[in-house]
Design an enzyme around this catalytic site. Structure first.
Site, PDB file in Angstrom:
ATOM      1  CG  HIS A 150      64.034  51.212  77.026  1.00 29.60           C
ATOM      2  ND1 HIS A 150      64.383  49.764  76.433  1.00 29.60           N
ATOM      3  CD2 HIS A 150      65.364  51.827  78.049  1.00 29.60           C
ATOM      4  CE1 HIS A 150      65.051  49.195  77.077  1.00 29.60           C
ATOM      5  NE2 HIS A 150      66.213  50.333  77.288  1.00 29.60           N
ATOM      6  CG  LEU A 207      59.982  59.572  81.994  1.00 31.66           C
ATOM      7  CD1 LEU A 207      58.817  60.891  81.323  1.00 31.66           C
ATOM      8  CD2 LEU A 207      59.150  58.423  81.848  1.00 31.66           C
ATOM      9  CD  GLU A 212      73.295  49.325  81.255  1.00 31.58           C
ATOM     10  OE1 GLU A 212      72.580  50.763  82.093  1.00 31.58           O
ATOM     11  OE2 GLU A 212      72.357  48.140  81.549  1.00 31.58           O
ATOM     12  CG  ASP A 267      68.537  53.160  78.454  1.00 28.69           C
ATOM     13  OD1 ASP A 267      68.004  52.948  78.549  1.00 28.69           O
ATOM     14  OD2 ASP A 267      69.587  53.362  79.232  1.00 28.69           O
ATOM     15  CE1 TYR A 318      60.331  52.790  81.490  1.00 33.58           C
ATOM     16  CE2 TYR A 318      62.010  52.177  83.428  1.00 33.58           C
ATOM     17  CZ  TYR A 318      62.169  52.839  82.007  1.00 33.58           C
ATOM     18  OH  TYR A 318      63.105  52.628  81.716  1.00 33.58           O
ATOM     19  CG  ASN A 360      63.870  49.152  86.597  1.00 33.61           C
ATOM     20  OD1 ASN A 360      64.604  49.259  85.439  1.00 33.61           O
ATOM     21  ND2 ASN A 360      64.270  47.308  86.696  1.00 33.61           N
ATOM     22  CG  HIS A 400      69.625  51.619  73.672  1.00 34.53           C
ATOM     23  ND1 HIS A 400      70.829  51.750  74.994  1.00 34.53           N
ATOM     24  CD2 HIS A 400      68.960  50.931  74.662  1.00 34.53           C
ATOM     25  CE1 HIS A 400      70.711  51.785  75.889  1.00 34.53           C
ATOM     26  NE2 HIS A 400      68.983  50.902  75.761  1.00 34.53           N
ATOM     27  CG  HIS A 445      74.443  50.016  77.743  1.00 38.28           C
ATOM     28  ND1 HIS A 445      74.141  51.244  78.299  1.00 38.28           N
ATOM     29  CD2 HIS A 445      73.248  49.492  78.288  1.00 38.28           C
ATOM     30  CE1 HIS A 445      72.995  51.536  78.819  1.00 38.28           C
ATOM     31  NE2 HIS A 445      72.135  50.413  79.030  1.00 38.28           N
TER      32      HIS A 445
END
Length: 755
Positions: free
Chosen positions: A259, A604, A527, A601, A332, A329, A257, A546
C-alpha cells in the site's frame, strides 16, 4: 510401485543420449565429448560423490561441467535446453483403474475450471497482443534492458479525437455502445449467470468425493516435491553455480502487494518529518473553519519539537493487533494524530499532497538505486464522488510520479456502509458510478480529461480492500442487485467481486477497441472471513492477495493450483493480524506447486530495514529453510504475477515468459534452474491430464470391464452347452443303469452340480 528413473525425458522423441564408454571419457580434456542423440548423457559423476556432500563442492573448480554446458550433436539449442531440464524423477506405476467417485470428482473439478475460463476469456488483455509481438522478435537484446519512457506532459501531447461511443449504466454495470452504424455493444457476462456459477463452485467445494480427491492429490504433490529435492537439489545448485553474475540479490523481485501510504519504513518517515518541520515550518498546512495553521503551529499545539520525535514517539509499529484490524488501521496515524496522517500521508489535503509527493520520490529513488527491486503501489479511490479521479490524476501527473521501478494500482475500500450512513450515496449503483464513470469518459474523450488519460496509461490493475473478518451476509436467493441495494448494510464480498470485474471487463473491451492499455482485477481475498470470498475470486480474479484461508478448503486449493492463479502472501503481515508465522500455509502452498510469491503489505508498520522485500524473503528463508532455488523461483513468480510491460518481463524472465516449462525460462536472467521449471511443468501437466481425462478413462475401464464380463458369461454359456451335449450323447448311448456312472465320468457329483 515406485521406481527411480535417472535422466528420464518427458518427450519420447527427445530421449537424452546414452552414457559414454570409459575409453571415451578418458580422452584429452581439450577434446569435446560428442554424445550420440537418442541416448542418455553421462551423469555418473553426480553419483560418484563429485557433487554430493560438502567435500564435493570444494572440487567443483575442477569439474565445471554442468547441466547447462553439456554439448550434443544436432540442434544445439534444443539439445542443450533438454540437457538443462533433464532430472531424476519418481515414476509411480501400478493399477490405474479410476473409481467412480474419483471420476465424478474430476468431472466436477473440470466444470469449475470451465466456469473460470469463461470469465477470463471474456475479459480482454492488451498484454497478450504485446506478447505475440515480442515472440516474433528475432533480435531481442538480452544485454540491454529496455528503456523506460516517462509519459509526456498533457500540455505537450496531442490526444486522439473523441470517439463515437455512448455509455450507460444498467443495474450496476456499464455498457458501451458504438454509434458508427455497426452498433457494437460492449458488456460483461450477466450477473445471474455469475451467481449460478458461484453456487455451483460452492457445491463442488462441499462435495465429499471432491474433498477427498483434492486432499489426496495435494498430499501427493507435496511428497513428490520432497523426493524431487532429495534427488535433484545438487543438480539445481550446480546449474545455479554455473550461471555467471546472477544470484538471489540481482534477480528481479516485485512487491506485488504493498500500500502506497505505508510503502516507506518508519526510520525514513521519521527523517522526512523532522527535515520538513525544520525546513518548511512556515508552510500553511491546514485550514479549519477559515483558520489557517502553519506546520510549526501544528507541532506547537501538540507540544512537540523535531528533537522530541523518535520511532517510539511515532508509535506506528503494529503491535498487539492480532485479530484487531481496527487497531491496525490506527497505526497509520503518526503519534496517534489523524491530522499528521492527513498532512504527510494523504494526497487530497490542503497542500495538495505536496509532502507525500516528495516522500514518494524519495522511495522511488531508493528503488532505482537498488535496480533489482520493483513495486506496484496501491492508492485509494473511495467512491464518495466522481471528482476523486481528477484529484488523484492531477497529483500524480503534476508531481511527475513516474519510475521504471513502479506501477500504480487502484484499491477500492468496501465502504458503502459508511457512505450510505453519511448520505453521500443512496444506492450501491451510485457508488459504482462514482468509481467507473470518469474512466469511461476519459477513454472516450481523452482530450477532455488529459491528466486522467495520462494517469490511466500507468495504471495496471484494481484491488478491493477492507477488513474481511467483519460479519456479512453471504450470497442468498432473491438478493437485491446494485440498483436496488439501498439499505445501510454492506453488499456481500461476492457482489463486490462481480461488479468490480464486470465494469473492468467492459472498460477493457472499450479501451482495447481503441488500442489502449487494459487493467486486471487483483483483490484482497482469503485473509480472514468466509471461504466464499475465495470462491468468488476463483471465478473472476486474475490473481489475489493473502489467500491463506485456502488451507481450509482442499478443493479450492487444488483448483487454484490447476488454474495457476497468482497468490501474493505477506507472512509478516499475517503474523500481526490473523495467522501466526509458524502456522502460515505459504511453505506448504509452495511445495505443492501453487503460484505463490512473497510481498510486504505495509512496510511502515511491519518492517525495520531499508529493503523490506528482501527482509520478507530473508525471514521466510530462515524459518522455512528455503533454498536459493526456492527464493529465485518465488521472485520469478512475482514478476509473472505483476502487470509490468511485457517487454520488461521478456528481459527479466525470458523472451517467451508466458509459456510453460523450461521454454519460458532463461536461467541467466532468473537464476531458476531449468530442472525446477521442468519438474513444475511435468507435474502440472500430469494433474491436468488426470482431471480432464479421468472421466474418459473411467468410461473406457468400465467398457473393458463390461466386455470382460460379457466374454466370461459367453465362455460359461459355451461350457454349459458343451457339457449338456456330452451328457445327452452319453445318456443316449448307454443303458439306463449306467447313468449315474456317466455323471461321475463327466465330473458331476450329483444333480445340479456342474463344472
Amino acid at each position: 510401485r515406485v521406481s527411480f528413473a535417472p535422466g528420464a525425458s518427458v518427450d519420447e522423441n527427445l530421449r537424452p543420449p546414452a552414457p559414454l564408454s570409459p575409453l571415451r571419457r578418458r580422452r584429452k580434456n581439450s577434446e569435446k565429448a560428442k554424445l550420440v542423440p537418442h541416448e542418455s548423457p553421462d551423469l555418473s559423476f553426480f553419483d560418484q560423490g563429485v557433487i554430493q556432500g560438502s567435500a564435493g563442492y570444494g572440487r567443483l573448480h575442477a569439474n565445471r561441467r554442468n547441466m547447462s554446458t553439456l554439448e550434443f550433436e544436432g540442434d544445439g539449442n534444443k539439445m542443450q535446453q533438454m540437457a538443462r531440464s533433464t532430472y531424476r524423477r519418481v515414476i509411480v506405476t501400478g493399477p490405474t483403474r479410476i473409481q467412480p467417485e474419483e471420476g465424478e470428482a474430476c468431472f466436477q473439478l473440470k466444470e469449475a475450471l470451465k466456469a473460470r475460463e469463461k470469465y477470463m476469456n471474456d475479459n480482454p488483455d492488451r498484454n497478450k497482443i504485446e506478447e505475440k509481438k515480442i515472440s516474433e522478435l528475432k533480435n531481442l537484446r538480452n544485454d540491454h534492458e529496455p528503456d523506460f519512457k516517462a509519459p509526456t506532459k498533457p500540455e505537450h501531447r496531442k490526444f486522439p479525437p473523441k470517439s463515437n461511443h455512448e455509455i450507460k449504466m444498467i443495474k450496476g454495470c456499464f455498457e458501451a455502445f458504438e454509434c458508427d452504424g455497426q452498433k457494437r455493444r460492449f458488456k460483461a457476462l450477466p450477473v445471474e449467470g455469475y451467481f449460478e456459477d458461484l453456487q455451483e463452485v460452492m457445491e463442488i467445494m462441499a462435495f465429499g468425493p471432491c474433498k477427498t480427491f483434492s486432499y489426496n492429490r495435494l498430499r501427493v504433490l507435496e511428497a513428490r516435491f520432497q523426493l524431487h529435492l532429495l534427488l535433484n537439489d545438487h543438480l539445481e545448485l550446480l546449474q545455479q553455480m554455473g550461471t555467471s553474475h546472477r544470484d538471489f540479490y540481482n534477480v528481479r523481485k516485485i512487491d506485488n502487494h504493498v500500500h502506497h501510504s505505508a510503502c516507506m519504513n518508519q526510520k525514513h518517515l521519521l527523517r522526512f518529518i523532522k527535515s520538513t518541520v525544520k525546513r518548511h515550518s512556515q508552510d500553511i498546512v491546514t485550514n479549519k473553519g477559515g483558520k489557517e495553521r502553519t506546520l510549526a503551529r501544528v507541532f506547537h499545539d501538540m507540544h512537540l519539537t523535531p528533537y522530541d520525535l523518535s520511532i517510539d514517539t511515532l508509535n506506528m509499529r503494529a503491535e498487539k493487533t492480532f485479530h484487531r484490524f481496527d487497531k491496525f488501521n490506527t497505526k497509520y496515524n503518526p503519534i496517534g494524530q489523524p491530522l499528521l496522517r492527513e498532512i504527510f500521508l494523504k494526497q487530497n489535503n490542503y497542500i495538495k499532497g505536496r509532502y507525500l509527493a516528495r516522500l514518494t520520490k524519495q522511495v522511488f529513488d531508493d528503488l532505482e538505486s537498488n535496480k533489482y527491486q520493483f513495486a506496484e503501489y496501491r492508492i485509494s479511490i473511495y467512491g464518495r464522488k466522481k471528482s476523486e479521479w481528477a484529484t488523484l490524476a492531477a497529483w500524480v501527473v503534476d508531481n511527475e510520479l513516474w519510475s521504471k521501478n513502479v506501477k500504480w494500482m487502484i484499491q477500492v475500500p468496501r465502504l458503502y456502509k459508511l457512505w450510505r450512513k453519511l448520505q453521500l450515496v443512496k444506492t450501491f449503483e451510485e457508488m459504482l458510478d462514482n468509481i467507473f464513470r470518469p474512466l469511461f469518459e476519459a477513454t472516450i474523450d481523452p482530450a477532455a480529461h488529459p491528466k486522467l488519460a495520462v494517469f490511466l496509461e500507468q495504471l495496471v490493475a484494481f484491488d478491493s480492500v477492507d477488513d474481511e473478518s467483519q460479519r456479512e451476509r453471504g450470497f442468498f436467493s432473491g438478493m437485491p442487485l446494485a440498483d436496488e441495494w439501498d439499505n445501510e448494510e454492506n453488499p456481500p464480498y461476492s457482489m463486490w467481486s462481480y461488479y468490480m470485474y464486470a465494469n473492468i471487463t467492459t472498460l477493457n473491451k472499450l479501451r482495447i477497441s481503441k488500442g489502449m492499455n487494459t487493467f486486471t482485477y487483483r483483490p484482497h481475498a482469503g485473509e480472514a472471513g468466509d471461504i466464499e470470498h475465495l470462491a468468488a475470486t476463483f471465478l473472476v480474479a486474475n490473481s489475489i492477495n493473502h489467500g491463506i484461508l485456502l488451507y481450509h478448503s482442499p478443493v479450492l486449493q487444488y483448483l487454484y493450483y490447476l488454474a495457476q492463479i497468482g497468490i501474493s502472501i505477506s507472512p509478516l503481515s499475517n503474523n500481526l493480524l490473523f495467522c501466526k508465522y509458524e502456522d502460515n500455509p505459504f511453505p506448504r502452498f509452495f511445495r505443492r506447486g501453487l503460484n505463490v510469491t512473497l510481498s510486504t503489505d505495509d512496510p511502515l508498520m511491519i518492517h525495520v530495514t531499508k529493503e523490506p522485500l528482501v527482509e520478507e524473503y530473508s525471514v521466510a528463508a530462515q524459518v522455512w529453510k528455503l533454498t536459493s532455488t526456492d527464493l529465485c523461483e518465488i521472485a520469478r513468480n512475482s514478476v509473472l504475477q505483476s502487470n509490468f510491460d511485457p517487454i520488461f518481463k521478456a528481459y527479466w524472465v525470458g523472451q517467451h515468459y508466458w509459456k510453460m516449462g523450461p521454454a519460458s525460462n532463461d536461467v541467466a536472467r532468473t537464476n531458476v534452474p531449468d530442472i525446477r521449471m521442468r519438474y513444475r511443468y511435468d507435474l502440472l501437466q500430469e494433474e491436468l491430464y488426470y482431471v480432464h481425462h479421468a472421466e474418459e478413462k473411467m468410461e473406457a475401464d468400465q467398457a473393458k470391464a463390461r466386455l470382460r464380463a460379457k466374454k466370461r458369461q459367453e465362455a460359461k454359456r459355451k461350457d454349459e452347452e458343451r457339457l449338456n451335449r456330452a451328457l445327452e450323447s452319453q445318456e443316449s448311448s448307454k443303458p439306463a443303469e449306467n447313468k449315474g456312472d456317466t455323471k461321475e465320468a463327466c465330473g458331476l457329483k450329483g444333480d445340479g452340480d456342474k463344472k
